[in-house]
Design a protein around this motif. Structure first.
Motif, PDB file in Angstrom:
ATOM      1  N   ARG A  62       0.827  -1.212   0.000  1.00  7.40           N
ATOM      2  CA  ARG A  62       0.000   0.000   0.000  1.00  7.40           C
ATOM      3  C   ARG A  62       0.858   1.257   0.000  1.00  7.40           C
ATOM      4  O   ARG A  62       0.583   2.219  -0.737  1.00  7.40           O
ATOM      5  CB  ARG A  62      -0.924  -0.010   1.215  1.00  7.40           C
ATOM      6  CG  ARG A  62      -1.861   1.208   1.294  1.00  7.40           C
ATOM      7  CD  ARG A  62      -2.860   1.006   2.414  1.00  7.40           C
ATOM      8  NE  ARG A  62      -2.185   0.787   3.686  1.00  7.40           N
ATOM      9  CZ  ARG A  62      -2.701   0.098   4.709  1.00  7.40           C
ATOM     10  NH1 ARG A  62      -3.896  -0.446   4.602  1.00  7.40           N
ATOM     11  NH2 ARG A  62      -2.024  -0.046   5.831  1.00  7.40           N
ATOM     12  N   SER A 119       1.026   3.956  -2.988  1.00  8.43           N
ATOM     13  CA  SER A 119       0.663   5.342  -2.667  1.00  8.43           C
ATOM     14  C   SER A 119       1.747   6.303  -3.133  1.00  8.43           C
ATOM     15  O   SER A 119       1.456   7.373  -3.682  1.00  8.43           O
ATOM     16  CB  SER A 119       0.437   5.488  -1.155  1.00  8.43           C
ATOM     17  OG  SER A 119      -0.668   4.715  -0.733  1.00  8.43           O
ATOM     18  N   GLY A 173       1.425   6.810  -6.653  1.00  2.68           N
ATOM     19  CA  GLY A 173       0.192   7.501  -7.044  1.00  2.68           C
ATOM     20  C   GLY A 173      -0.864   6.629  -7.670  1.00  2.68           C
ATOM     21  O   GLY A 173      -1.719   7.123  -8.413  1.00  2.68           O
ATOM     22  N   TRP A 233      -2.459   3.837  -5.689  1.00  3.93           N
ATOM     23  CA  TRP A 233      -3.181   3.015  -4.724  1.00  3.93           C
ATOM     24  C   TRP A 233      -4.693   3.122  -4.900  1.00  3.93           C
ATOM     25  O   TRP A 233      -5.433   2.153  -4.697  1.00  3.93           O
ATOM     26  CB  TRP A 233      -2.786   3.376  -3.297  1.00  3.93           C
ATOM     27  CG  TRP A 233      -3.516   2.562  -2.256  1.00  3.93           C
ATOM     28  CD1 TRP A 233      -4.393   3.012  -1.309  1.00  3.93           C
ATOM     29  CD2 TRP A 233      -3.436   1.137  -2.085  1.00  3.93           C
ATOM     30  NE1 TRP A 233      -4.867   1.961  -0.558  1.00  3.93           N
ATOM     31  CE2 TRP A 233      -4.302   0.793  -1.002  1.00  3.93           C
ATOM     32  CE3 TRP A 233      -2.742   0.119  -2.726  1.00  3.93           C
ATOM     33  CZ2 TRP A 233      -4.479  -0.517  -0.572  1.00  3.93           C
ATOM     34  CZ3 TRP A 233      -2.910  -1.191  -2.290  1.00  3.93           C
ATOM     35  CH2 TRP A 233      -3.774  -1.494  -1.227  1.00  3.93           C
ATOM     36  N   ASP A 234      -5.165   4.288  -5.301  1.00  2.51           N
ATOM     37  CA  ASP A 234      -6.609   4.465  -5.490  1.00  2.51           C
ATOM     38  C   ASP A 234      -7.177   3.506  -6.520  1.00  2.51           C
ATOM     39  O   ASP A 234      -8.351   3.127  -6.452  1.00  2.51           O
ATOM     40  CB  ASP A 234      -6.928   5.914  -5.901  1.00  2.51           C
ATOM     41  CG  ASP A 234      -6.265   6.309  -7.208  1.00  2.51           C
ATOM     42  OD1 ASP A 234      -5.142   5.827  -7.480  1.00  2.51           O
ATOM     43  OD2 ASP A 234      -6.850   7.097  -7.967  1.00  2.51           O
ATOM     44  N   ASP A 239      -6.616  -0.534  -4.850  1.00  7.84           N
ATOM     45  CA  ASP A 239      -7.077  -0.839  -3.492  1.00  7.84           C
ATOM     46  C   ASP A 239      -8.302  -1.749  -3.579  1.00  7.84           C
ATOM     47  O   ASP A 239      -9.361  -1.321  -4.049  1.00  7.84           O
ATOM     48  CB  ASP A 239      -7.426   0.469  -2.772  1.00  7.84           C
ATOM     49  CG  ASP A 239      -7.943   0.239  -1.360  1.00  7.84           C
ATOM     50  OD1 ASP A 239      -8.039  -0.926  -0.929  1.00  7.84           O
ATOM     51  OD2 ASP A 239      -8.252   1.240  -0.681  1.00  7.84           O
TER      52      ASP A 239
END
Length: 203
Positions: A29, A33, A36, A38-39, A42
């Motif tokens: 994670r 992150s 840029g 992880w969104d 996830d």
């Protein structure tokens, strides 16, 4: 922390059993992150959109991305988008001549929608060039960002491959082999399902 030391730290955390999952998942994670992305990978933020193959199922569904980029140039008086290529190749942006033909066709379509049965006036060359340059700029920005995100996904994929033993990752890769552009997300979803704090039971 320099890059080599950082990479060594991230690669030192292995997933060999359920007790390793919290620390391993934290590293994944954190790495995603920093990159840029992880969104988009996830598992908790991106629920399954289709019935997918899993370690306990024989069902399969392809999620490969086959969509195209659409750009509506600034100043256009029509809702018809300009299709300028595939987000996975970046090789289909039209030539100026092709763009000119498309723009003329778009203008004629808008003219017809307004109820006219006559030919629309062809757009002047200055307007064509302005719209073409704007569309090209937008396309190049999109292509650069897409390439960056692909590289970031590949880096996370390599991190997973180097920190998860074959005995765990092999069946996971078999389960998600049809995930296409969403493979890293599906890999994490499967690993978390079977090796996370609340494993799937009874399948």
């Amino acid at each position: 922390m320099n890059t080599q030391a950082s990479d060594a730290y991230f690669y030192s955390r292995k997933l060999t059993g359920r007790s390793d999952f919290p620390g391993w998942y934290t590293i994944i994670r954190a790495s995603a992150s920093i990159l840029g992305i992880w969104d988009s990978i996830d598992p908790d933020r991106n629920p399954p959109k289709t019935t997918a193959r899993s370690l306990g199922s024989e069902l399969g569904a392809s999620t490969a991305n086959t969509s195209q980029i659409s750009v509506t140039p600034s100043g256009s008086n029509t809702q018809a988008p300009l299709v300028i290529g595939s987000p996975t190749t970046y090789t289909s942006f039209p030539t100026l001549d092709e763009f000119r033909v498309q723009e003329t066709a778009r203008q004629q379509l808008a003219h017809t929608r307004e109820g006219s049965d006559t030919l629309a006036t062809s757009p002047d060359e200055e307007t064509i060039m302005r719209k073409y340059e704007l569309a090209l700029d937008q396309y190049q920005v999109f292509a650069l960002e897409k390439a960056r995100r692909i590289a970031a996904h590949n880096k996370i994929f390599q991190l997973i491959r180097n920190t998860v033993p074959t005995s765990i990752i092999a069946p996971v890769l078999m389960a998600v082999q049809e995930a296409g552009a969403g493979m890293v997300l599906e890999i994490l979803r499967e690993i978390k399902k079977w090796w996370g704090p609340y494993p799937v039971t009874g399948l």
